[in-house]
Design an enzyme around this catalytic site. Structure first.
Site, PDB file in Angstrom:
ATOM      1  N   ARG A 112      21.138  18.805  20.814  1.00 31.73           N
ATOM      2  CA  ARG A 112      20.168  17.975  20.069  1.00 31.73           C
ATOM      3  C   ARG A 112      20.887  16.690  19.696  1.00 31.73           C
ATOM      4  O   ARG A 112      21.871  16.696  18.956  1.00 31.73           O
ATOM      5  CB  ARG A 112      19.680  18.716  18.819  1.00 31.73           C
ATOM      6  N   HIS A 139      11.105  16.778  23.807  1.00 26.61           N
ATOM      7  CA  HIS A 139      11.380  18.037  23.102  1.00 26.61           C
ATOM      8  C   HIS A 139      10.746  19.162  23.923  1.00 26.61           C
ATOM      9  O   HIS A 139       9.762  19.790  23.507  1.00 26.61           O
ATOM     10  CB  HIS A 139      10.775  17.980  21.705  1.00 26.61           C
ATOM     11  N   GLN A 142      10.003  22.733  22.459  1.00 26.95           N
ATOM     12  CA  GLN A 142       8.863  22.740  21.549  1.00 26.95           C
ATOM     13  C   GLN A 142       7.556  22.867  22.324  1.00 26.95           C
ATOM     14  O   GLN A 142       6.665  23.635  21.956  1.00 26.95           O
ATOM     15  CB  GLN A 142       8.853  21.451  20.720  1.00 26.95           C
ATOM     16  N   ASP A 234       2.406  15.363  14.217  1.00 30.36           N
ATOM     17  CA  ASP A 234       3.835  15.397  13.921  1.00 30.36           C
ATOM     18  C   ASP A 234       4.092  14.332  12.868  1.00 30.36           C
ATOM     19  O   ASP A 234       3.229  13.495  12.568  1.00 30.36           O
ATOM     20  CB  ASP A 234       4.628  15.128  15.208  1.00 30.36           C
ATOM     21  N   CYS A 274       4.552  20.758  14.643  1.00 29.31           N
ATOM     22  CA  CYS A 274       5.874  21.281  15.009  1.00 29.31           C
ATOM     23  C   CYS A 274       6.801  21.436  13.808  1.00 29.31           C
ATOM     24  O   CYS A 274       7.882  22.023  13.948  1.00 29.31           O
ATOM     25  CB  CYS A 274       6.508  20.409  16.087  1.00 29.31           C
ATOM     26  N   ARG A 302       8.753  29.490  18.984  1.00 26.58           N
ATOM     27  CA  ARG A 302       9.985  28.844  19.434  1.00 26.58           C
ATOM     28  C   ARG A 302      10.996  29.908  19.865  1.00 26.58           C
ATOM     29  O   ARG A 302      11.695  29.770  20.878  1.00 26.58           O
ATOM     30  CB  ARG A 302      10.567  27.977  18.314  1.00 26.58           C
TER      31      ARG A 302
END
Length: 317
Positions: A112, A139, A142, A234, A274, A302
């Site tokens: 990340r 991502h 996700q 988001d 998310c 996830r």
């Protein structure tokens, strides 16, 4: 538990990287979703005993860090948290050196970082699979969890409409690419000036045309969500954009995913986010806690989506 009947699409993933949702084929994406559903239902048992996943996170994380760690544990492997503050990564050791050394110790790296280019550098030098655990561009893990949640709600995802309202950011990019592969109609609703990256938009539209979906960008929230099967949002200011927070809140006035917008969607529509969420800004408390919300199922997924991904990349199937 049933014996594993390996899907050829998953076998092809062994040893590969996942830097973008578009690194997967449509068949591989569907197969990962099915494997994740089977693992969630405990219909299969996969053994990655002796395998080690290294985590290199230069950005804060709750769900991604914990879900990767628990996923490896459930698969029988283990995780090493390679925090840059306690390794030479944080002191400026070249990526080329770090990637080659870590490849001698671990079986995969989940990274990340702020820059997609840094992730690509790791993948270039590493000899083990490198997984995008979030960059400024995408991502993909996700998105796998998101479409698993949509699949659970509707039985299948092809032909459904997912409406994302908010900033055309990394999450939006992966939703577009992954949805295009799955034949989903993805709408991105955002104010002028906050559209997705043009190259990613073009790529996702090409994929959608090949797989029966579509990708559209709209600049009015009600039009974006009307009759959609999933409503998604988001944060308006992602990590690294904190100085823009006040400006972005002004720009996104009227774009809160609230009960009024939910009422414009399909009666069966689900609400997704998310996380972390800022109630009263990009989403209302009522939308998060309401009967349409699948946000905490989405967060759980996830774990299951990443179990499936790790099993495929590390040869556990």
């Amino acid at each position: 538990m049933a014996a594993i009947n390996p899907d050829p699409a998953l076998i092809q993933l062994q040893g590969l990287d996942l830097l973008s949702s578009a690194d997967l084929s449509a068949d591989q994406t569907r197969a990962l979703l099915q494997l994740a559903a089977d693992l969630k239902a405990r219909r299969l048992e996969i053994n990655l005993a002796g395998k080690v996943l290294g985590l290199i996170f230069t950005k804060a994380s709750t769900r991604t860090r914990v879900s990767f760690s628990v996923a490896m544990t459930r698969l029988g492997g283990q995780t090493l948290d390679l925090n840059p503050q306690v390794t030479q990564v944080g002191r400026g050791e070249p990526v080329a050196d770090t990637a080659r050394v870590l490849s001698r110790y671990v079986d995969a790296l989940a990274i990340r970082t702020f820059a997609q280019t840094e992730l690509e550098d790791y993948a270039h030098w590493a000899t083990v699979p490198v997984i995008n655990a979030l960059t400024d561009l995408e991502h993909p893990c996700q998105a796998l969890a998101d479409y698993l949640t949509l699949q659970e709600a509707f039985g299948q995802v092809e032909g459904l409409t997912l409406a994302y309202v908010g900033d055309g950011n990394n999450v939006a990019h992966s939703l577009m690419l992954c949805g295009a592969l799955l034949g989903v109609h993805v709408r991105i609703g955002c104010p002028l000036g906050f559209e997705p990256d043009g190259a990613v938009l073009e790529q996702s539209r090409a994929l959608a045309a090949a797989h029966g979906g579509s990708v559209a960008v709209l600049h009015e929230p009600v039009a974006a969500v009307r009759s959609a099967h999933a409503l998604y949002t988001d944060v308006w200011a992602s990590m690294g954009q904190e100085e823009e927070k006040a400006e972005r809140e002004r720009a996104f006035a009227g774009w809160c995913l609230n009960e009024e917008l939910v009422a414009e969607a399909d009666p069966r529509a689900i609400v997704l986010h998310c996380l972390p969420a800022y109630r009263g800004l990009e989403i209302s408390a009522g939308a998060i806690e309401g009967p349409s919300s699948r946000i905490f199922d989405q967060a759980e997924n996830r774990l299951h989506a990443q179990q499936a991904l790790l099993a495929a990349l590390l040869g556990g199937i």
